[in-house]
Design a protein around this motif. Structure first.
Motif, mmCIF file in Angstrom:
data_model
loop_
_atom_site.group_PDB
_atom_site.id
_atom_site.type_symbol
_atom_site.label_atom_id
_atom_site.label_comp_id
_atom_site.label_asym_id
_atom_site.label_seq_id
_atom_site.Cartn_x
_atom_site.Cartn_y
_atom_site.Cartn_z
ATOM 1 N N LEU A 3 0.829 -1.200 0.000
ATOM 2 C CA LEU A 3 0.000 0.000 0.000
ATOM 3 C C LEU A 3 0.863 1.250 0.000
ATOM 4 C CD1 LEU A 3 -2.626 -1.033 2.712
ATOM 5 C CD2 LEU A 3 -2.871 -1.200 0.217
ATOM 6 N N MET A 4 0.363 2.277 -0.668
ATOM 7 C CA MET A 4 1.001 3.574 -0.709
ATOM 8 C C MET A 4 0.155 4.546 0.117
ATOM 9 S SD MET A 4 1.726 5.983 -4.077
ATOM 10 C CE MET A 4 2.325 4.563 -5.009
ATOM 11 N N VAL A 5 0.759 5.130 1.138
ATOM 12 C CA VAL A 5 0.060 6.078 1.999
ATOM 13 C C VAL A 5 0.571 7.482 1.682
ATOM 14 C CG1 VAL A 5 -0.458 6.775 4.369
ATOM 15 C CG2 VAL A 5 -0.242 4.342 3.785
ATOM 16 N N ASP A 6 -0.362 8.409 1.456
ATOM 17 C CA ASP A 6 -0.037 9.766 1.018
ATOM 18 C C ASP A 6 -0.527 10.756 2.067
ATOM 19 O OD1 ASP A 6 0.098 12.269 -0.262
ATOM 20 O OD2 ASP A 6 -0.368 11.428 -2.222
ATOM 21 N N LEU A 7 0.403 11.522 2.639
ATOM 22 C CA LEU A 7 0.043 12.524 3.637
ATOM 23 C C LEU A 7 -1.006 13.497 3.114
ATOM 24 C CD1 LEU A 7 0.486 14.103 6.308
ATOM 25 C CD2 LEU A 7 2.418 15.247 5.180
ATOM 26 N N SER A 8 -0.945 13.849 1.846
ATOM 27 C CA SER A 8 -1.889 14.832 1.301
ATOM 28 C C SER A 8 -3.309 14.312 1.257
ATOM 29 C CB SER A 8 -1.448 15.282 -0.100
ATOM 30 O OG SER A 8 -1.394 14.198 -0.983
ATOM 31 N N HIS A 53 4.054 8.962 0.196
ATOM 32 C CA HIS A 53 4.060 10.279 -0.439
ATOM 33 C C HIS A 53 3.833 11.349 0.621
ATOM 34 C CE1 HIS A 53 2.794 8.974 -4.801
ATOM 35 N NE2 HIS A 53 4.082 8.788 -4.560
ATOM 36 N N ILE A 54 4.400 12.521 0.393
ATOM 37 C CA ILE A 54 4.088 13.679 1.224
ATOM 38 C C ILE A 54 3.652 14.818 0.318
ATOM 39 C CG2 ILE A 54 5.481 13.107 3.245
ATOM 40 C CD1 ILE A 54 7.703 14.838 2.160
ATOM 41 N N GLY A 55 2.566 15.470 0.721
ATOM 42 C CA GLY A 55 2.031 16.575 -0.059
ATOM 43 C C GLY A 55 0.993 17.321 0.748
ATOM 44 N N ASN A 114 13.689 2.889 2.386
ATOM 45 C CA ASN A 114 12.375 3.060 1.786
ATOM 46 C C ASN A 114 12.213 4.474 1.239
ATOM 47 O OD1 ASN A 114 10.996 0.531 2.042
ATOM 48 N ND2 ASN A 114 10.886 0.860 4.251
ATOM 49 N N ILE A 115 11.234 4.627 0.359
ATOM 50 C CA ILE A 115 11.033 5.895 -0.350
ATOM 51 C C ILE A 115 9.996 6.760 0.351
ATOM 52 C CG2 ILE A 115 10.124 6.905 -2.498
ATOM 53 C CD1 ILE A 115 11.378 4.503 -3.971
ATOM 54 N N VAL A 116 10.313 8.040 0.460
ATOM 55 C CA VAL A 116 9.354 9.084 0.809
ATOM 56 C C VAL A 116 9.417 10.097 -0.324
ATOM 57 C CG1 VAL A 116 8.711 10.905 2.429
ATOM 58 C CG2 VAL A 116 9.643 8.744 3.291
ATOM 59 N N ALA A 117 8.330 10.225 -1.070
ATOM 60 C CA ALA A 117 8.350 11.027 -2.296
ATOM 61 C C ALA A 117 7.406 12.214 -2.210
ATOM 62 C CB ALA A 117 7.980 10.159 -3.506
ATOM 63 N N PHE A 118 7.875 13.350 -2.686
ATOM 64 C CA PHE A 118 7.023 14.525 -2.792
ATOM 65 C C PHE A 118 5.980 14.334 -3.886
ATOM 66 C CE2 PHE A 118 11.148 16.655 -1.609
ATOM 67 C CZ PHE A 118 10.775 17.014 -0.318
ATOM 68 N N ALA A 137 9.197 22.285 -1.355
ATOM 69 C CA ALA A 137 9.032 20.955 -0.765
ATOM 70 C C ALA A 137 10.322 20.480 -0.106
ATOM 71 C CB ALA A 137 8.581 19.967 -1.845
ATOM 72 N N LYS A 138 11.443 20.708 -0.754
ATOM 73 C CA LYS A 138 12.727 20.303 -0.184
ATOM 74 C C LYS A 138 13.006 21.039 1.126
ATOM 75 C CE LYS A 138 16.048 20.171 -3.402
ATOM 76 N NZ LYS A 138 16.756 20.561 -4.659
ATOM 77 N N ARG A 139 12.697 22.325 1.150
ATOM 78 C CA ARG A 139 12.918 23.108 2.368
ATOM 79 C C ARG A 139 12.021 22.614 3.506
ATOM 80 N NH1 ARG A 139 13.123 27.596 -1.771
ATOM 81 N NH2 ARG A 139 15.349 28.057 -1.962
ATOM 82 N N VAL A 140 10.779 22.298 3.180
ATOM 83 C CA VAL A 140 9.853 21.804 4.195
ATOM 84 C C VAL A 140 10.336 20.468 4.759
ATOM 85 C CG1 VAL A 140 7.531 20.835 4.516
ATOM 86 C CG2 VAL A 140 7.817 23.055 3.404
#
Length: 306
Positions: free
Chosen positions: A191-196, A220-222, A274-278, A295-298
């Motif tokens: 499963l892929m979980v996305d913060l956004s 994912h983070i967004g 593991n991957i955390v992707a914007f 996004a990089k700064r955050v």
């Protein structure tokens, strides 16, 4: 955290969201993909369909020399094509499966190790059990097809079920019910979980990640805007983190990372990070590079203040 965030994760980015012209599969994308992989802040990139054979070969060559981990997003196939992997209409469901098999073929051409996708739309409550059974069968078919060609892993992204996309798999608890069944046949399914998506799902990071910790294989983070349905950026548009009406910024990213650490998704001694992707998108004439830099700064600030 004093350790480098790169000791714990591969930082990735969804190319076709940061450069939305890539969603159609028709536009030249090699230069913008090169722009990302030439930035060594990024360890991973997610690409999607590239319909022109010559352009796809150019991109494959760039990715092969970059050392970046590659993922392939099948989400545009489903969302743009209105595909339904849980449709009770067998012809419609078969069509969705065949289209995504073509996406799996492209994923292998581009050297991807993971294939992301989502469910079809949410069915009426009375059809819930049937839809879950049909979706599981569709995923098993896709997983067996992928396995026949190599070791590409499937990752189903959980979406909202009532705000914008109104997908069937719109709660992480239901996603786990699905994953439990699919893994009986396809052990590397995840499963892929996305913060956004969490504000639209009505779940906190802790709730979502605790329930999915056995099955999560991508993050994912967004950001999202959900306060005003009349706002032009309302819904699942992944605006920049500093958006004045947005739900997520440094504190929410920090909590998401903390929970990823707590469940062991992020750890410095992992055999493979593991991957955390914007997943961020320029809106209303904004510049892709500016949104990516934000996004990089955050992420840096969220990690610094953990």
């Amino acid at each position: 955290m004093k350790d480098s965030l790169h000791d714990y994760m591969k930082v990735g980015i969804v190319h076709f969201m940061a450069y939305p012209f890539a969603l159609s599969g028709e536009e030249p994308v090699a230069d913008s993909i090169a722009e990302i992989v030439e930035d060594d802040f990024f360890d991973a990139i997610e690409v999607t369909r590239i319909n022109d054979d010559a352009e796809r070969r150019r991109v494959a060559d760039i990715l092969a020399t970059s050392g970046a981990t590659v993922g392939f997003g099948g989400q545009p196939y489903i969302l743009k094509g209105k595909l339904n992997l849980n449709s009770p209409d067998e012809q419609e469901r078969a069509h969705a499966i065949e289209v995504l098999k073509g996406g799996i073929d492209q994923a292998y051409e581009l050297g991807a190790g993971k294939f992301g996708f989502l469910s079809g739309p949410k069915p009426p409550a009375a059809q819930r059990d049937q839809a879950l059974e049909l979706l599981a069968d569709s995923i098993v078919q896709l997983g067996r097809y992928a396995r026949s060609k190599g070791d590409l892993a499937l990752s189903l992204e959980t979406f909202d079920d009532s705000t914008d996309k109104k997908a069937f798999i719109g709660t992480n608890r239901l996603a786990c019910e699905l994953a439990y069944e699919v893994r009986k046949a396809i052990p590397n399914f995840g499963l892929m979980v996305d913060l956004s998506h969490l504000p639209m799902q009505g779940e906190t990071s802790r709730q979502a990640l605790r329930v999915t910790q056995e099955f999560i294989n991508h993050a994912h983070i967004g950001n999202c805007v959900i306060g005003d349905p009349n706002h032009p950026d309302y819904g699942d548009l992944h605006p920049y983190f500093g958006h004045p009406e947005g739900e997520n910024n440094v504190p929410q990213v920090r909590e998401f990372l903390r929970c990823l650490l707590d469940i062991g998704y992020l750890r410095p001694d992992a055999p493979e990070r593991n991957i955390v992707a914007f997943e961020v998108q320029p809106l209303g004439g904004q510049r892709s590079r500016a949104v990516i830099a934000d996004a990089k700064r955050v992420l840096r600030e969220a990690w610094r203040t953990l």
